[in-house]
Design a protein around this motif. Structure first.
Motif, PDB file in Angstrom:
ATOM      1  N   ARG A 123       0.894  -1.130  -0.003  1.00  0.00           N
ATOM      2  CA  ARG A 123      -0.021   0.144   0.011  1.00  0.00           C
ATOM      3  C   ARG A 123       0.922   1.357   0.040  1.00  0.00           C
ATOM      4  O   ARG A 123       0.541   2.288  -0.545  1.00  0.00           O
ATOM      5  N   LEU A 124       1.867   1.205   0.805  1.00  0.00           N
ATOM      6  CA  LEU A 124       2.667   2.403   0.998  1.00  0.00           C
ATOM      7  C   LEU A 124       3.373   2.857  -0.262  1.00  0.00           C
ATOM      8  O   LEU A 124       3.524   4.030  -0.746  1.00  0.00           O
ATOM      9  N   CYS A 125       3.953   1.741  -1.046  1.00  0.00           N
ATOM     10  CA  CYS A 125       4.570   1.840  -2.463  1.00  0.00           C
ATOM     11  C   CYS A 125       3.720   2.390  -3.381  1.00  0.00           C
ATOM     12  O   CYS A 125       3.866   3.253  -4.152  1.00  0.00           O
ATOM     13  N   LYS A 126       2.339   1.924  -3.493  1.00  0.00           N
ATOM     14  CA  LYS A 126       1.371   2.244  -4.269  1.00  0.00           C
ATOM     15  C   LYS A 126       0.893   3.756  -4.067  1.00  0.00           C
ATOM     16  O   LYS A 126       0.835   4.313  -5.059  1.00  0.00           O
ATOM     17  N   VAL A 127       0.895   3.927  -2.995  1.00  0.00           N
ATOM     18  CA  VAL A 127       0.350   5.424  -2.786  1.00  0.00           C
ATOM     19  C   VAL A 127       1.639   6.310  -3.105  1.00  0.00           C
ATOM     20  O   VAL A 127       1.328   7.542  -3.558  1.00  0.00           O
ATOM     21  N   ALA A 128       2.884   5.884  -2.959  1.00  0.00           N
ATOM     22  CA  ALA A 128       4.083   6.977  -2.942  1.00  0.00           C
ATOM     23  C   ALA A 128       3.970   6.890  -4.749  1.00  0.00           C
ATOM     24  O   ALA A 128       4.091   8.041  -5.239  1.00  0.00           O
ATOM     25  N   GLN A 129       3.955   5.980  -5.493  1.00  0.00           N
ATOM     26  CA  GLN A 129       3.730   5.946  -6.960  1.00  0.00           C
ATOM     27  C   GLN A 129       2.533   6.661  -7.517  1.00  0.00           C
ATOM     28  O   GLN A 129       2.915   7.604  -8.253  1.00  0.00           O
ATOM     29  N   GLU A 130       1.405   6.608  -6.960  1.00  0.00           N
ATOM     30  CA  GLU A 130       0.292   7.179  -7.474  1.00  0.00           C
ATOM     31  C   GLU A 130       0.492   8.762  -7.149  1.00  0.00           C
ATOM     32  O   GLU A 130      -0.131   9.504  -7.736  1.00  0.00           O
ATOM     33  N   PRO A 144       0.733  27.003 -11.442  1.00  0.00           N
ATOM     34  CA  PRO A 144       1.764  27.333 -10.233  1.00  0.00           C
ATOM     35  C   PRO A 144       2.614  26.234  -9.829  1.00  0.00           C
ATOM     36  O   PRO A 144       1.766  25.121  -9.587  1.00  0.00           O
ATOM     37  N   ILE A 145       3.736  26.263  -9.385  1.00  0.00           N
ATOM     38  CA  ILE A 145       4.342  25.260  -8.855  1.00  0.00           C
ATOM     39  C   ILE A 145       3.884  24.663  -7.506  1.00  0.00           C
ATOM     40  O   ILE A 145       3.729  23.323  -7.365  1.00  0.00           O
ATOM     41  N   PHE A 146       3.234  25.463  -6.778  1.00  0.00           N
ATOM     42  CA  PHE A 146       2.879  24.887  -5.463  1.00  0.00           C
ATOM     43  C   PHE A 146       1.631  23.851  -5.771  1.00  0.00           C
ATOM     44  O   PHE A 146       1.184  23.180  -4.739  1.00  0.00           O
ATOM     45  N   LYS A 147       1.102  23.659  -6.814  1.00  0.00           N
ATOM     46  CA  LYS A 147      -0.134  22.623  -7.269  1.00  0.00           C
ATOM     47  C   LYS A 147       0.511  21.432  -7.135  1.00  0.00           C
ATOM     48  O   LYS A 147      -0.343  20.397  -6.573  1.00  0.00           O
ATOM     49  N   ILE A 148       1.722  21.244  -7.160  1.00  0.00           N
ATOM     50  CA  ILE A 148       2.286  19.946  -7.398  1.00  0.00           C
ATOM     51  C   ILE A 148       2.425  19.391  -5.954  1.00  0.00           C
ATOM     52  O   ILE A 148       2.025  18.365  -5.432  1.00  0.00           O
ATOM     53  N   GLY A 149       2.886  20.266  -5.073  1.00  0.00           N
ATOM     54  CA  GLY A 149       2.839  19.815  -3.544  1.00  0.00           C
ATOM     55  C   GLY A 149       1.319  19.627  -2.814  1.00  0.00           C
ATOM     56  O   GLY A 149       1.620  18.757  -2.224  1.00  0.00           O
ATOM     57  N   GLU A 150       0.585  20.489  -3.400  1.00  0.00           N
ATOM     58  CA  GLU A 150      -0.641  20.311  -2.808  1.00  0.00           C
ATOM     59  C   GLU A 150      -1.353  18.979  -3.182  1.00  0.00           C
ATOM     60  O   GLU A 150      -1.915  18.268  -2.413  1.00  0.00           O
ATOM     61  N   ILE A 151      -1.116  18.753  -4.372  1.00  0.00           N
ATOM     62  CA  ILE A 151      -1.868  17.430  -4.767  1.00  0.00           C
ATOM     63  C   ILE A 151      -1.319  16.183  -4.133  1.00  0.00           C
ATOM     64  O   ILE A 151      -2.036  15.230  -3.697  1.00  0.00           O
ATOM     65  N   ILE A 152       0.220  16.203  -3.982  1.00  0.00           N
ATOM     66  CA  ILE A 152       0.758  14.964  -3.387  1.00  0.00           C
ATOM     67  C   ILE A 152       0.316  14.803  -2.084  1.00  0.00           C
ATOM     68  O   ILE A 152       0.062  14.092  -1.130  1.00  0.00           O
ATOM     69  N   GLN A 153       0.552  16.228  -1.121  1.00  0.00           N
ATOM     70  CA  GLN A 153       0.394  16.148   0.163  1.00  0.00           C
ATOM     71  C   GLN A 153      -1.205  15.543   0.678  1.00  0.00           C
ATOM     72  O   GLN A 153      -1.281  14.632   1.329  1.00  0.00           O
ATOM     73  N   ASN A 154      -2.244  16.144  -0.305  1.00  0.00           N
ATOM     74  CA  ASN A 154      -3.613  15.707  -0.010  1.00  0.00           C
ATOM     75  C   ASN A 154      -3.678  14.397  -0.459  1.00  0.00           C
ATOM     76  O   ASN A 154      -4.406  13.765   0.570  1.00  0.00           O
ATOM     77  N   TYR A 155      -3.179  13.743  -1.422  1.00  0.00           N
ATOM     78  CA  TYR A 155      -3.440  12.321  -1.829  1.00  0.00           C
ATOM     79  C   TYR A 155      -2.732  11.382  -0.519  1.00  0.00           C
ATOM     80  O   TYR A 155      -3.386  10.388  -0.121  1.00  0.00           O
ATOM     81  N   VAL A 156      -1.452  11.758  -0.169  1.00  0.00           N
ATOM     82  CA  VAL A 156      -0.848  11.062   0.794  1.00  0.00           C
ATOM     83  C   VAL A 156      -1.563  11.215   1.949  1.00  0.00           C
ATOM     84  O   VAL A 156      -1.634  10.014   2.696  1.00  0.00           O
ATOM     85  N   GLU A 157      -1.774  11.984   2.719  1.00  0.00           N
ATOM     86  CA  GLU A 157      -2.516  12.113   3.798  1.00  0.00           C
ATOM     87  C   GLU A 157      -4.040  11.537   3.928  1.00  0.00           C
ATOM     88  O   GLU A 157      -4.425  11.151   4.919  1.00  0.00           O
ATOM     89  N   ASP A 158      -4.695  11.626   2.763  1.00  0.00           N
ATOM     90  CA  ASP A 158      -5.907  10.898   2.658  1.00  0.00           C
ATOM     91  C   ASP A 158      -5.683   9.502   2.734  1.00  0.00           C
ATOM     92  O   ASP A 158      -6.761   8.899   3.265  1.00  0.00           O
ATOM     93  N   HIS A 159      -4.594   8.912   2.643  1.00  0.00           N
ATOM     94  CA  HIS A 159      -4.241   7.480   2.810  1.00  0.00           C
ATOM     95  C   HIS A 159      -3.530   7.210   4.104  1.00  0.00           C
ATOM     96  O   HIS A 159      -3.040   6.177   4.422  1.00  0.00           O
ATOM     97  N   ASN A 160      -3.347   8.452   5.020  1.00  0.00           N
ATOM     98  CA  ASN A 160      -2.905   8.099   6.239  1.00  0.00           C
ATOM     99  C   ASN A 160      -1.595   7.812   6.262  1.00  0.00           C
ATOM    100  O   ASN A 160      -1.171   7.006   7.209  1.00  0.00           O
TER     101      ASN A 160
END
Ligand code: MF3
Ligand code: CO
Ligand code: CO
Length: 261
Positions: A123-130, A144-160
């Protein structure tokens, strides 16, 4: 002209380096097995890169002693290949490969599984790749560049899981680490992406807390709470309508040339 925008002739060279990095990551897969040590994996990568008339960029970079980084389980990044580190069933292994060919760099990494791994590791590897893929799918001139970090953090934290804050993606070209810095968490970088920019995105994701610590060897970075960590990295080119994944590998479930708008 904007110093972050590459010329056509430079892009052609980075593309060649990117294809070589992809071939190294494809080639090494069959060797990542129980009982091999990480120095052997390093040497196989090193010899392959040299045979292609290229240079392993990590070797000697700020004194790094080996040709690739190999980071196992709770090692977040910058693991030093070592003959005493013998892989065993259940390990998750990041191999991070950067080459220089015709004076141009490309940089990518992926996770390898040693034998059967736990559901948490999967699960961890899948979430990192996704999380990386989700960010690639929003890359477009004009964002803007900040969109990249926003999408990654939201996705990762949604998966705890949590995002490591200490390391970031980077522009790449005739040197290893260039502007812009690409943070993988929420930030305020309003630089607008433009066609011709080339940079890496390389989120490091922890199963537990985001905090890391550097070992006494000065390189190996581990999770503070000893939880597992996973990372995927690509070098990408911003195109007219999306991005090209310059380090794209055959087994990936994403297209190499993304049209996002
Ligand atoms: N490849 C890493 C990156 O993604 C950097 C490794 S630097 C080294 O930027 F010195 F540790 F090899
Ligand atoms: Co990188
Ligand atoms: Co890298």
């Amino acid at each position: 002209m904007n110093h972050m925008i590459k010329q056509k002739t430079e892009i052609e060279k980075i593309k060649i380096s990117g294809k070589l990095v992809a071939r190294v990551l494809e080639m090494i897969e069959e060797y990542v097995q129980p009982n091999i040590n990480t120095e052997e994996l390093n040497n196989i990568c090193h010899n392959f890169i040299k045979q292609e008339n290229a240079t392993p960029a990590c070797l000697g970079y700020h004194g790094f002693p080996k040709s690739v980084c190999i980071s196992v389980n709770d090692v977040v990044c910058h693991g030093i290949p070592n003959k005493k580190q013998i892989l065993k069933t259940g390990d998750i292994v990041n191999i991070d490969v950067t080459v220089i060919k015709n004076n141009y760099y490309a940089d990518a990494s992926k996770m390898f599984f040693v034998g059967k791994i736990s559901n948490l590791s999967k699960r961890l590897c899948k979430v990192a790749q996704e999380s990386l893929y989700k960010s690639l799918k929003i890359i477009n001139p004009g964002i803007p560049i900040f969109k990249i970090g926003e999408i990654i953090q939201n996705y990762v934290e949604d998966h705890n899981f949590s995002v490591v804050k200490e390391y970031c993606g980077h522009g790449i070209g005739s040197s290893f680490h260039e502007e812009p810095h690409i943070l993988h968490y929420k930030n305020n970088n309003k630089i607008i992406l433009k066609k011709g920019m080339v940079f890496t995105i390389e989120p490091m994701i922890n199963a537990g807390k985001s905090e890391v610590k550097c070992m006494k060897d000065g390189w190996t970075v581990k999770t503070k709470d000893q939880s597992l960590s996973a990372q995927y990295e690509h070098t990408i080119l911003v195109t007219d309508q999306g991005c090209d994944i310059l380090t794209w590998q055959k087994k990936e479930k994403i297209l190499p040339n993304l049209i996002n708008q």
